[in-house]
Scaffold this motif. Structure first.
Motif, mmCIF file in Angstrom:
data_model
loop_
_atom_site.group_PDB
_atom_site.id
_atom_site.type_symbol
_atom_site.label_atom_id
_atom_site.label_comp_id
_atom_site.label_asym_id
_atom_site.label_seq_id
_atom_site.Cartn_x
_atom_site.Cartn_y
_atom_site.Cartn_z
ATOM 1 N N ALA A 133 0.832 -1.201 0.000
ATOM 2 C CA ALA A 133 0.000 0.000 0.000
ATOM 3 C C ALA A 133 0.869 1.254 0.000
ATOM 4 O O ALA A 133 0.592 2.226 -0.709
ATOM 5 C CB ALA A 133 -0.935 -0.005 1.205
ATOM 6 N N ALA A 134 1.949 1.230 0.791
ATOM 7 C CA ALA A 134 2.853 2.377 0.844
ATOM 8 C C ALA A 134 3.635 2.532 -0.449
ATOM 9 O O ALA A 134 3.792 3.645 -0.970
ATOM 10 C CB ALA A 134 3.811 2.226 2.033
ATOM 11 N N LEU A 135 4.145 1.431 -0.984
ATOM 12 C CA LEU A 135 4.945 1.479 -2.207
ATOM 13 C C LEU A 135 4.140 2.038 -3.372
ATOM 14 O O LEU A 135 4.630 2.885 -4.138
ATOM 15 C CB LEU A 135 5.448 0.079 -2.555
ATOM 16 C CG LEU A 135 6.331 -0.008 -3.806
ATOM 17 C CD1 LEU A 135 7.762 0.369 -3.462
ATOM 18 C CD2 LEU A 135 6.279 -1.391 -4.432
ATOM 19 N N LEU A 136 2.909 1.578 -3.526
ATOM 20 C CA LEU A 136 2.079 1.954 -4.672
ATOM 21 C C LEU A 136 1.200 3.169 -4.405
ATOM 22 O O LEU A 136 0.523 3.642 -5.307
ATOM 23 C CB LEU A 136 1.197 0.768 -5.075
ATOM 24 C CG LEU A 136 1.940 -0.489 -5.521
ATOM 25 C CD1 LEU A 136 0.972 -1.652 -5.677
ATOM 26 C CD2 LEU A 136 2.690 -0.237 -6.819
ATOM 27 N N ASP A 137 1.204 3.661 -3.162
ATOM 28 C CA ASP A 137 0.325 4.764 -2.761
ATOM 29 C C ASP A 137 -1.140 4.364 -2.986
ATOM 30 O O ASP A 137 -1.927 5.100 -3.578
ATOM 31 C CB ASP A 137 0.662 6.046 -3.521
ATOM 32 C CG ASP A 137 0.001 7.275 -2.904
ATOM 33 O OD1 ASP A 137 -0.290 7.245 -1.698
ATOM 34 O OD2 ASP A 137 -0.224 8.272 -3.635
ATOM 35 N N TYR A 138 -1.493 3.170 -2.504
ATOM 36 C CA TYR A 138 -2.831 2.617 -2.614
ATOM 37 C C TYR A 138 -3.593 2.831 -1.309
ATOM 38 O O TYR A 138 -3.002 3.052 -0.255
ATOM 39 C CB TYR A 138 -2.765 1.115 -2.888
ATOM 40 C CG TYR A 138 -2.672 0.718 -4.349
ATOM 41 C CD1 TYR A 138 -2.245 1.608 -5.328
ATOM 42 C CD2 TYR A 138 -3.004 -0.570 -4.750
ATOM 43 C CE1 TYR A 138 -2.161 1.212 -6.662
ATOM 44 C CE2 TYR A 138 -2.921 -0.976 -6.078
ATOM 45 C CZ TYR A 138 -2.499 -0.068 -7.027
ATOM 46 O OH TYR A 138 -2.411 -0.450 -8.345
ATOM 47 N N GLU A 186 12.264 9.374 -2.968
ATOM 48 C CA GLU A 186 12.845 9.179 -1.639
ATOM 49 C C GLU A 186 11.757 9.022 -0.582
ATOM 50 O O GLU A 186 11.858 8.169 0.317
ATOM 51 C CB GLU A 186 13.768 10.346 -1.290
ATOM 52 C CG GLU A 186 15.014 10.446 -2.170
ATOM 53 C CD GLU A 186 15.973 9.281 -1.973
ATOM 54 O OE1 GLU A 186 15.852 8.561 -0.951
ATOM 55 O OE2 GLU A 186 16.850 9.082 -2.836
ATOM 56 N N ASP A 187 10.705 9.835 -0.680
ATOM 57 C CA ASP A 187 9.596 9.705 0.270
ATOM 58 C C ASP A 187 8.892 8.363 0.110
ATOM 59 O O ASP A 187 8.462 7.759 1.101
ATOM 60 C CB ASP A 187 8.594 10.842 0.080
ATOM 61 C CG ASP A 187 9.102 12.178 0.583
ATOM 62 O OD1 ASP A 187 10.078 12.176 1.369
ATOM 63 O OD2 ASP A 187 8.541 13.217 0.200
ATOM 64 N N ARG A 188 8.762 7.879 -1.125
ATOM 65 C CA ARG A 188 8.078 6.608 -1.345
ATOM 66 C C ARG A 188 8.904 5.446 -0.780
ATOM 67 O O ARG A 188 8.360 4.503 -0.209
ATOM 68 C CB ARG A 188 7.820 6.402 -2.835
ATOM 69 C CG ARG A 188 6.877 5.252 -3.153
ATOM 70 C CD ARG A 188 5.451 5.517 -2.678
ATOM 71 N NE ARG A 188 4.898 6.699 -3.304
ATOM 72 C CZ ARG A 188 4.318 6.714 -4.511
ATOM 73 N NH1 ARG A 188 4.214 5.598 -5.210
ATOM 74 N NH2 ARG A 188 3.816 7.830 -4.996
ATOM 75 N N ILE A 193 9.716 1.389 3.551
ATOM 76 C CA ILE A 193 10.542 0.848 4.634
ATOM 77 C C ILE A 193 9.816 0.978 5.968
ATOM 78 O O ILE A 193 9.806 0.052 6.787
ATOM 79 C CB ILE A 193 11.902 1.552 4.664
ATOM 80 C CG1 ILE A 193 12.702 1.201 3.400
ATOM 81 C CG2 ILE A 193 12.689 1.174 5.917
ATOM 82 C CD1 ILE A 193 13.998 1.966 3.254
ATOM 83 N N GLU A 194 9.177 2.108 6.187
ATOM 84 C CA GLU A 194 8.404 2.324 7.414
ATOM 85 C C GLU A 194 7.290 1.297 7.541
ATOM 86 O O GLU A 194 6.912 0.890 8.647
ATOM 87 C CB GLU A 194 7.820 3.736 7.418
ATOM 88 C CG GLU A 194 6.932 4.065 8.608
ATOM 89 C CD GLU A 194 7.692 4.118 9.925
ATOM 90 O OE1 GLU A 194 7.049 3.956 10.976
ATOM 91 O OE2 GLU A 194 8.925 4.322 9.884
ATOM 92 N N ALA A 195 6.766 0.841 6.396
ATOM 93 C CA ALA A 195 5.681 -0.140 6.378
ATOM 94 C C ALA A 195 6.194 -1.576 6.479
ATOM 95 O O ALA A 195 5.431 -2.512 6.256
ATOM 96 C CB ALA A 195 4.845 0.027 5.119
#
Length: 237
Positions: A133-138, A186-188, A193-195
């Motif tokens: 979800a974080a990687l794809l901004d889903y 970089e934010d993605r 990583i945070e996820a």
């Protein structure tokens, strides 16, 4: 004998494929949770004119479609975001768009509509779902008794998770390459990583970074930077 009083449709009730059987929507197909239509317009100017006509109708109905514009083709997605499905509002707008397309001389092709989903095998989907979800901004949703992640626009594939036995990190036969603007990469990466994810390899950055979810499934974030012209260099990721 008194006349039957028909109850107006509830604009917040989600409809199923079965609910739509009696509706006169030959140009449309309900695929998963949206109505999809596809029209050949003949040329780009005609496509833009049809988009303009749809925009005016949508403004009047206060309900708005997703539109994918091509040179001679217009693809339309209808979805009520406030309730997460197809409603009578989408049915009404679909009928209006069909009338506008007919008046514009556009040809409907409902048979070519489709929706791609990706299923990812996992013994513990809760461990890896936040990474994807974080990687794809889903966004994360509950649908059909399971948790999925999906693109809010409906343009990219929904991902669902197939239960499986626990296993070692897979030798993947496919992975996702996601091209994004350099200023957000970089934010993605940090969000992934945070996820729970891991940065596996950044030696090819800024062309691409290899990341993995907690179970070893890999994906690449890619940008245009650090690459030669596509016509002169072999593809890497």
């Amino acid at each position: 004998m008194s006349d039957k009083i028909e109850t107006p449709p509830d604009p917040r009730r989600t409809l199923t494929e079965q609910d739509l059987v009696g509706e006169q929507l030959p140009d449309w197909r309900m695929l998963i949770d949206r109505l999809h239509g596809s029209f050949d317009t003949g040329d780009f100017v005609s496509t833009v004119k049809l988009v303009d006509a749809i925009s005016l109708a949508a403004e009047e109905l206060d309900h708005y479609p997703g539109l994918d514009l091509a040179t001679r083709r217009l693809d339309v997605r209808l979805f009520s975001h406030d309730v997460g499905g197809v409603t009578s509002r989408d049915v009404a707008l679909a009928a209006t768009i069909s009338e506008l397309a007919l008046a514009a001389g556009a040809t409907p092709h409902p048979e070519r509509t489709n929706v791609l989903e990706l299923g990812l095998d996992s013994a513990d989907e809760a461990e890896i779902r936040p990474f994807w979800a974080a990687l794809l901004d889903y966004e994360t949703i509950q649908a059909w008794g399971e948790i999925q992640i999906r693109d809010a626009t409906g343009r990219r594939p929904t991902i669902w998770f197939q239960p499986t036995d626990a296993h070692d990190s897979p030798r993947q036969r496919w992975h996702l390459d996601l091209r994004i603007p350099p200023e957000v990469v970089e934010d993605r990466i940090a969000a992934a990583i945070e996820a729970g994810g891991e940065l596996v390899d950044d030696t090819a950055a800024p062309a691409f970074w290899v990341l993995a979810d907690p179970q070893g499934n890999r994906a690449c974030l890619t940008t245009w930077q650090g690459r030669e012209s596509p016509s002169t260099s072999p593809s890497s990721s």
